[in-house]
Design an enzyme around this catalytic site. Structure first.
Site, PDB file in Angstrom:
ATOM      1  N   CYS A 218       0.840  -1.197   0.000  1.00 28.23           N
ATOM      2  CA  CYS A 218       0.000   0.000   0.000  1.00 28.23           C
ATOM      3  C   CYS A 218       0.878   1.252   0.000  1.00 28.23           C
ATOM      4  O   CYS A 218       1.473   1.607  -1.011  1.00 28.23           O
ATOM      5  CB  CYS A 218      -0.980  -0.046   1.175  1.00 28.23           C
ATOM      6  SG  CYS A 218      -2.359   1.102   1.013  1.00 28.23           S
TER       7      CYS A 218
ATOM      8  N   HIS B 265      -3.569  -5.335   0.210  1.00 32.07           N
ATOM      9  CA  HIS B 265      -2.956  -5.805   1.455  1.00 32.07           C
ATOM     10  C   HIS B 265      -2.901  -7.331   1.470  1.00 32.07           C
ATOM     11  O   HIS B 265      -3.891  -7.964   1.831  1.00 32.07           O
ATOM     12  CB  HIS B 265      -3.767  -5.311   2.654  1.00 32.07           C
ATOM     13  CG  HIS B 265      -3.666  -3.838   2.865  1.00 32.07           C
ATOM     14  ND1 HIS B 265      -2.744  -3.270   3.707  1.00 32.07           N
ATOM     15  CD2 HIS B 265      -4.339  -2.811   2.300  1.00 32.07           C
ATOM     16  CE1 HIS B 265      -2.865  -1.954   3.672  1.00 32.07           C
ATOM     17  NE2 HIS B 265      -3.824  -1.646   2.816  1.00 32.07           N
TER      18      HIS B 265
ATOM     19  N   GLU C 160      -1.568  -9.159   3.599  1.00 30.16           N
ATOM     20  CA  GLU C 160      -1.754  -9.633   4.977  1.00 30.16           C
ATOM     21  C   GLU C 160      -3.213  -9.661   5.391  1.00 30.16           C
ATOM     22  O   GLU C 160      -3.566 -10.202   6.429  1.00 30.16           O
ATOM     23  CB  GLU C 160      -0.927  -8.766   5.943  1.00 30.16           C
ATOM     24  CG  GLU C 160      -1.503  -7.403   6.314  1.00 30.16           C
ATOM     25  CD  GLU C 160      -1.294  -6.310   5.254  1.00 30.16           C
ATOM     26  OE1 GLU C 160      -0.918  -6.642   4.110  1.00 30.16           O
ATOM     27  OE2 GLU C 160      -1.541  -5.132   5.589  1.00 30.16           O
TER      28      GLU C 160
END
Lengths: 201, 253
Positions: free
Chosen positions: A79, A181, A183
Site C-alpha cells: 500500500c 494488502h 496480509e
C-alpha cells in the site's frame, strides 16, 4: 531474517502475524542496523504518505531503506510502502518518494466511491514470481484513496479495474510492491507473503 | 470489479460476544476470536467488533481482543466502542485493528475524525452514524450514546460533514429497523449512500437474504452488516454470497 520496518504509524502487527503464519523468520524494527543486516525488507501500508516519510526521516532510516532498495535487497512495499517507490505523492501536499520508479501518486478522481475499499481482482501482466501459484481472477483486499501512475509500464505486474484500470502491483527483480494488502487477503494473500519470503530467504 | 462486502458484526462485552434482545438480557455467546476465525474461513469479507463494555477497563479488553484476533484472522476488521482520542486510535491500530469506528466522540469532537485521518489515513477511520426518522420532518436525526440521545443533527448533513473531515467510510445504522429483522431502512441507506462519495455500510434490520440484496441494490450500499442472521446460524456466509451472486450482485466467492 525478514525485517518489517516500523515507522510508528498504524497497524503493523497484522503484517508480522501474516509472515509468522506463512512460516517466515521475521522481526519488526526501526533500527538502521537491523535493516542493513536483513535478508529482505517489508514496508507496510497504514498511514498517510507525508507523515510516513517524515517518521522515516526522524527515525534516521529513510536513506538506509533507499540504499537497501538500490543495492537490490529484496523489498516488499504494501500500500503506502508500494506508493513510496515512486517519485512523488500529492497526499496532504506534495511529498517526495524514494523515486525508484519514475511516476506519481495521485488521488482517485473518477466517478466511484473513494476510498477504493474492499475486495477486487488483479489482472496479471506477466509471469511475476509474486503471483506464483495464485490463479488469476482471485480477490485481494484494497483500502486506499491514492493510486500510482508509473511513467513506464515495464515494471507493472498487475492491474485492477476500479472505474478505470490502475496499477495494483509491480515486480521488478528484487523490488515488489502491492497496492492491496496481502496480509488481509485471506489465504491468497498469505501465498504472496510466502512467495516473497521464499524469494528473500 | 469491486465486490460488495458481507460483514458479520459482533457485540463484545468484557471480551466475550454477547447477544441480547433490545439491549437487555445479555447472554454470553462465545469467544470473539473463535467466531471471527469461523466467519473468516467461511468467506466473510470483513468483521466488526463493537465493544459495549461500560467499565474503565474497556480499552484493555479491546486491545487484548484485537491482539488475539490479529494472530488468527487474516481479513480486515474494525473495532468500535468508546474511542475518544487519537491515542486510543493509535493503540488499537498498533495492536492489529485495521480500522476503528468512532461515533459519540466524533459528534462531540469532530476534530477526532480529521486528526485521525491525517495521522493514519482516511482508510482506517470509520464513522458510525445511528439515525432515527423524525416523523414530523420525514428526515433522519443523529443519535449518540448508543441511540439514547438525539443531538439535533440531520443525518445526511452529518454524513457529508464526516466525509469532508476525512472519514473513509460510514457505518450507518437505522435505529428504526435495528433488531426488527424486517429489513434495512432502504430509503435512509439510499439517501446517505447517494449523498456522499465514501463507502456506506448498511446496518440494522437484516432478517433474510432478500433484505441484504435490497440494501445493496435499491439502497446502493457498498457493504451490508448483519449480526443475528449469522450468529444464530440462519444463513452461512457462503449461502448468503451464493444467493447475492444469483441476484447479479458482485461478491467474492
Amino acid at each position: 531474517m525478514i525485517v518489517i520496518v516500523d515507522y510508528k504509524l498504524g497497524n503493523i502487527r497484522s503484517v508480522e502475524n501474516a509472515f509468522r503464519k506463512a512460516g517466515a523468520k521475521v522481526s519488526v524494527s526501526s533500527s538502521a542496523s537491523d535493516i542493513l543486516s536483513a535478508d529482505g525488507l517489508v514496508v507496510p501500508g497504514v498511514g498517510a504518505f507525508k507523515k510516513a516519510t517524515e517518521n522515516l526521516k526522524e527515525l534516521n532510516i529513510y536513506d538506509t531503506i533507499l540504499n537497501s532498495i538500490k543495492s537490490q535487497k529484496p523489498y516488499l512495499g504494501i500500500c503506502l510502502g508500494f506508493q513510496m517507490l515512486f517519485t512523488e505523492s500529492s497526499e496532504y501536499g506534495k511529498t517526495s518518494g524514494f523515486d525508484i520508479f519514475p511516476g506519481k501518486v495521485e488521488k482517485f478522481e473518477r466517478d466511484v466511491k473513494i476510498p477504493h475499499m474492499g475486495w477486487n481482482s488483479v489482472s496479471y501482466l506477466n509471469d511475476s514470481p509474486m503471483f506464483e501459484g495464485i490463479p488469476e481472477g482471485n480477490y485481494f483486499y484494497f483500502d486506499h484513496s491514492y493510486y500510482v501512475i508509473p511513467s513506464e509500464g515495464s515494471v507493472v505486474a498487475g492491474t485492477t479495474d476500479y472505474g478505470n484500470e490502475f496499477v495494483s502491483a509491480v515486480c521488478a527483480g528484487s523490488i515488489w510492491g502491492a497496492q492491496f494488502h496481502p496480509e488481509k487477503s485471506a489465504d491468497i494473500g498469505l501465498e504472496i507473503i510466502r512467495n516473497f519470503s521464499k524469494y528473500a530467504g | 470489479m469491486l465486490a460488495k462486502r458481507i460483514i458479520p458484526c459482533m457485540d463484545i462485552k468484557d471480551g466475550r460476544i454477547v447477544k441480547g434482545v433490545e439491549f437487555k438480557n445479555l447472554k454470553d455467546a462465545g469467544d470473539p476470536v473463535e467466531a471471527a476465525k469461523k466467519y473468516s474461513d467461511e468467506g466473510a469479507d470483513e468483521l466488526v467488533f463493537l465493544d459495549i463494555t461500560a467499565s474503565s477497563d474497556r480499552r484493555k479488553t479491546q486491545i487484548e481482543l484485537v491482539r488475539r484476533t490479529s494472530e488468527e484472522v487474516f481479513i480486515p476488521y474494525t473495532v468500535g466502542g468508546g474511542i475518544k482520542t487519537v491515542k486510543d486510535i493509535n493503540q488499537l491500530l498498533r495492536a492489529g485493528a485495521d480500522k476503528v469506528s468512532v461515533n459519540t466522540a466524533a459528534v462531540q469532537n469532530p476534530g477526532l475524525i480529521s486528526k485521525g485521518a491525517e495521522e493514519f489515513g482516511s482508510q482506517c477511520i470509520v464513522c458510525a452514524i445511528d439515525a432515527k426518522k423524525d416523523s414530523g420532518s420525514g428526515r433522519w436525526q443523529v443519535y449518540i450514546y448508543g441511540g439514547r440521545e438525539p443531538v439535533g443533527l440531520d443525518a445526511l448533513e452529518w454524513a457529508k460533514k464526516v466525509q469532508k473531515l476525512g472519514a473513509g467510510e460510514i457505518l450507518l445504522t437505522s435505529m428504526d429497523a435495528d433488531g426488527t429483522q424486517d429489513g434495512y431502512d432502504i430509503e435512509l441507506t439510499r439517501v446517505i449512500s447517494e449523498g456522499v462519495n465514501i463507502p456506506v455500510i448498511a446496518s440494522g434490520g437484516a432478517g433474510n437474504l432478500k433484505h441484504l440484496a435490497d440494501a445493496l441494490k435499491e439502497g446502493k450500499a457498498d457493504a451490508v452488516l448483519a449480526a443475528s442472521i449469522f450468529h444464530y446460524g440462519t444463513y452461512t456466509i457462503k449461502e448468503t454470497k451464493e444467493y447475492l451472486k444469483k441476484q447479479g450482485i458482485p461478491v467474492r466467492l
